[in-house]
Motif scaffolding. Sequence first.
Motif, PDB file in Angstrom:
ATOM      1  N   UNK A   1      19.743 -33.052  -7.929  1.00 53.58           N
ATOM      2  CA  UNK A   1      19.917 -33.917  -8.345  1.00 53.58           C
ATOM      3  C   UNK A   1      20.677 -35.537  -8.357  1.00 53.58           C
ATOM      4  N   UNK A   2      19.176 -35.769  -9.177  1.00 53.07           N
ATOM      5  CA  UNK A   2      19.928 -37.343  -9.206  1.00 53.07           C
ATOM      6  C   UNK A   2      21.174 -37.664 -10.225  1.00 53.07           C
ATOM      7  N   UNK A   3      21.955 -37.671 -10.063  1.00 57.11           N
ATOM      8  CA  UNK A   3      23.063 -38.530 -11.070  1.00 57.11           C
ATOM      9  C   UNK A   3      23.511 -38.978 -12.121  1.00 57.11           C
ATOM     10  N   UNK A   4      22.725 -39.266 -13.334  1.00 55.48           N
ATOM     11  CA  UNK A   4      22.451 -40.515 -13.672  1.00 55.48           C
ATOM     12  C   UNK A   4      24.348 -41.609 -14.200  1.00 55.48           C
ATOM     13  N   UNK A   5      24.810 -40.608 -14.412  1.00 57.04           N
ATOM     14  CA  UNK A   5      26.050 -40.780 -14.451  1.00 57.04           C
ATOM     15  C   UNK A   5      26.713 -42.160 -13.367  1.00 57.04           C
ATOM     16  N   UNK A   6      26.228 -40.964 -11.839  1.00 57.98           N
ATOM     17  CA  UNK A   6      26.296 -42.185 -11.327  1.00 57.98           C
ATOM     18  C   UNK A   6      25.787 -42.956 -10.707  1.00 57.98           C
ATOM     19  N   UNK A   7      23.994 -43.238 -11.139  1.00 60.41           N
ATOM     20  CA  UNK A   7      22.909 -43.469 -10.561  1.00 60.41           C
ATOM     21  C   UNK A   7      21.992 -43.338  -8.903  1.00 60.41           C
ATOM     22  N   UNK A   8      23.067 -41.891  -8.292  1.00 59.93           N
ATOM     23  CA  UNK A   8      22.496 -41.659  -6.949  1.00 59.93           C
ATOM     24  C   UNK A   8      22.459 -40.280  -7.276  1.00 59.93           C
TER      25      UNK A   8
ATOM     26  N   UNK B   1      11.482 -14.601 -19.115  1.00 62.05           N
ATOM     27  CA  UNK B   1      11.786 -13.616 -18.566  1.00 62.05           C
ATOM     28  C   UNK B   1      10.970 -13.129 -16.951  1.00 62.05           C
ATOM     29  N   UNK B   2      10.616 -12.355 -16.410  1.00 56.83           N
ATOM     30  CA  UNK B   2       9.937 -11.996 -15.080  1.00 56.83           C
ATOM     31  C   UNK B   2      10.545 -13.058 -14.479  1.00 56.83           C
ATOM     32  N   UNK B   3      11.904 -12.799 -13.725  1.00 56.94           N
ATOM     33  CA  UNK B   3      12.694 -13.863 -12.537  1.00 56.94           C
ATOM     34  C   UNK B   3      11.475 -14.821 -12.363  1.00 56.94           C
ATOM     35  N   UNK B   4      11.893 -16.181 -13.796  1.00 56.16           N
ATOM     36  CA  UNK B   4      11.623 -17.087 -13.644  1.00 56.16           C
ATOM     37  C   UNK B   4      12.443 -18.477 -13.649  1.00 56.16           C
ATOM     38  N   UNK B   5      12.567 -19.365 -12.826  1.00 55.62           N
ATOM     39  CA  UNK B   5      13.286 -20.148 -13.049  1.00 55.62           C
ATOM     40  C   UNK B   5      13.042 -22.275 -13.095  1.00 55.62           C
ATOM     41  N   UNK B   6      13.228 -22.744 -14.294  1.00 55.39           N
ATOM     42  CA  UNK B   6      12.897 -24.208 -14.259  1.00 55.39           C
ATOM     43  C   UNK B   6      13.582 -24.599 -13.371  1.00 55.39           C
ATOM     44  N   UNK B   7      12.793 -25.932 -13.237  1.00 53.92           N
ATOM     45  CA  UNK B   7      13.264 -27.142 -12.738  1.00 53.92           C
ATOM     46  C   UNK B   7      13.239 -28.523 -12.835  1.00 53.92           C
ATOM     47  N   UNK B   8      14.187 -28.701 -13.827  1.00 51.20           N
ATOM     48  CA  UNK B   8      13.911 -30.244 -14.963  1.00 51.20           C
ATOM     49  C   UNK B   8      13.370 -31.052 -14.214  1.00 51.20           C
ATOM     50  N   UNK B   9      12.345 -32.271 -14.122  1.00 55.40           N
ATOM     51  CA  UNK B   9      11.322 -33.486 -14.332  1.00 55.40           C
ATOM     52  C   UNK B   9      12.965 -34.164 -13.746  1.00 55.40           C
ATOM     53  N   UNK B  10      13.962 -34.497 -14.816  1.00 55.19           N
ATOM     54  CA  UNK B  10      15.115 -35.720 -14.433  1.00 55.19           C
ATOM     55  C   UNK B  10      16.262 -35.740 -13.098  1.00 55.19           C
ATOM     56  N   UNK B  11      16.019 -34.280 -12.437  1.00 58.97           N
ATOM     57  CA  UNK B  11      16.027 -33.832 -11.246  1.00 58.97           C
ATOM     58  C   UNK B  11      15.339 -35.018 -10.233  1.00 58.97           C
ATOM     59  N   UNK B  12      14.772 -35.033 -10.452  1.00 54.87           N
ATOM     60  CA  UNK B  12      13.625 -36.259  -9.553  1.00 54.87           C
ATOM     61  C   UNK B  12      13.278 -37.495  -9.638  1.00 54.87           C
ATOM     62  N   UNK B  13      13.896 -37.515 -10.951  1.00 55.21           N
ATOM     63  CA  UNK B  13      14.034 -38.893 -11.632  1.00 55.21           C
ATOM     64  C   UNK B  13      14.907 -40.736 -11.309  1.00 55.21           C
ATOM     65  N   UNK B  14      14.265 -41.595 -10.187  1.00 61.21           N
ATOM     66  CA  UNK B  14      15.324 -42.297  -9.507  1.00 61.21           C
ATOM     67  C   UNK B  14      15.380 -43.129 -11.645  1.00 61.21           C
ATOM     68  N   UNK B  15      16.640 -42.922 -11.095  1.00 58.72           N
ATOM     69  CA  UNK B  15      17.668 -44.180 -12.404  1.00 58.72           C
ATOM     70  C   UNK B  15      17.322 -45.414 -12.297  1.00 58.72           C
ATOM     71  N   UNK B  16      16.914 -45.890 -11.266  1.00 60.23           N
ATOM     72  CA  UNK B  16      16.436 -47.059 -11.385  1.00 60.23           C
ATOM     73  C   UNK B  16      14.961 -47.446 -11.787  1.00 60.23           C
ATOM     74  N   UNK B  17      14.521 -46.763 -11.176  1.00 62.50           N
ATOM     75  CA  UNK B  17      12.683 -47.101 -10.266  1.00 62.50           C
ATOM     76  C   UNK B  17      12.237 -46.211 -12.132  1.00 62.50           C
TER      77      UNK B  17
END
Length: 203
Positions: free
Chosen positions: A101-108, A51-67
Motif C-alpha cells: 500500500x502507499x505510505x502517505x507519510x513516506x510518499x511512496x 460477517x461471512x468471510x469478508x474483508x475491506x480493501x481501502x482505496x487510499x492504499x492505491x492512491x498515489x500521494x502526488x497524483x
Amino acid sequence: MGLNQAEEATLDELSARIDDLRSARSRTVVAVSGYGGAGKSTLSKALVARGGSRARLRGDDFLDPVRSHQRSTDWDGVDRARLRSEVLEPFRRGERVRFRPYDWHLGALGSITELPDVEVLVVDAIGILHPDLDGCFDLAVWVDVDLATAGTRGRRRDQVAGHDHDALWTDVWLPNDRDFAARFDPVGRADLRYVPEDVAGRE
C-alpha cells in the motif's frame, strides 16, 4: 445501466446480494464507489461488519500521494493497473494476495501487506468504475450522493480530523469527480445504488 434505472438497495439488501454471489463462486469482489465524501468507506465497513468471510480493501492504499492531489479527468491518481494486477486478479484466482500500500507519510510504497484469506473482498475507492477494471467486479455499488453534498461532507470530515483540505476539494477533488463522471459514467456502470441514511429523503 444509468442512475435512473439502477435499483436502489438498503444495507440489508446489499449484504444479501453479496451472500447470493458468494454462494455461487469461491471468491467474490464488490466495488463500492461514489464521489469523494459520499460515504464509500462507511458503507464498506458496514458490509464487512455483517460477517461471512469478508474483508475491506481501502482505496487510499492505491492512491498515489502526488497524483491524487493533481487535476485529471480520469482520476489518474488511482493506480488501477496495480490494483488489478496485484490484488483483484490474483484474489479472483484464489491465490494469496500480497501488495504494497502507499505510505502517505513516506510518499511512496510501504511495506508488504497480506490480504486476509476471505471469500468476499469489498473495495472502496474513487475512480474504480472505469474501463481499466472491467471484468474485475462481481457487484458494483454506487453511493448515491450528489457531488455538492458529497463535497460538503468530505470537507466537514477532513476538518473534524484536523486537515485543511478546502483548497484541494475546490480546485482538484470536486473537479476531478465531475470530469470523471462526464467521461466514464461510473453511475451507469453500477449495478445497485445505495443512499446513506443521513442524506436519504433530502431531495
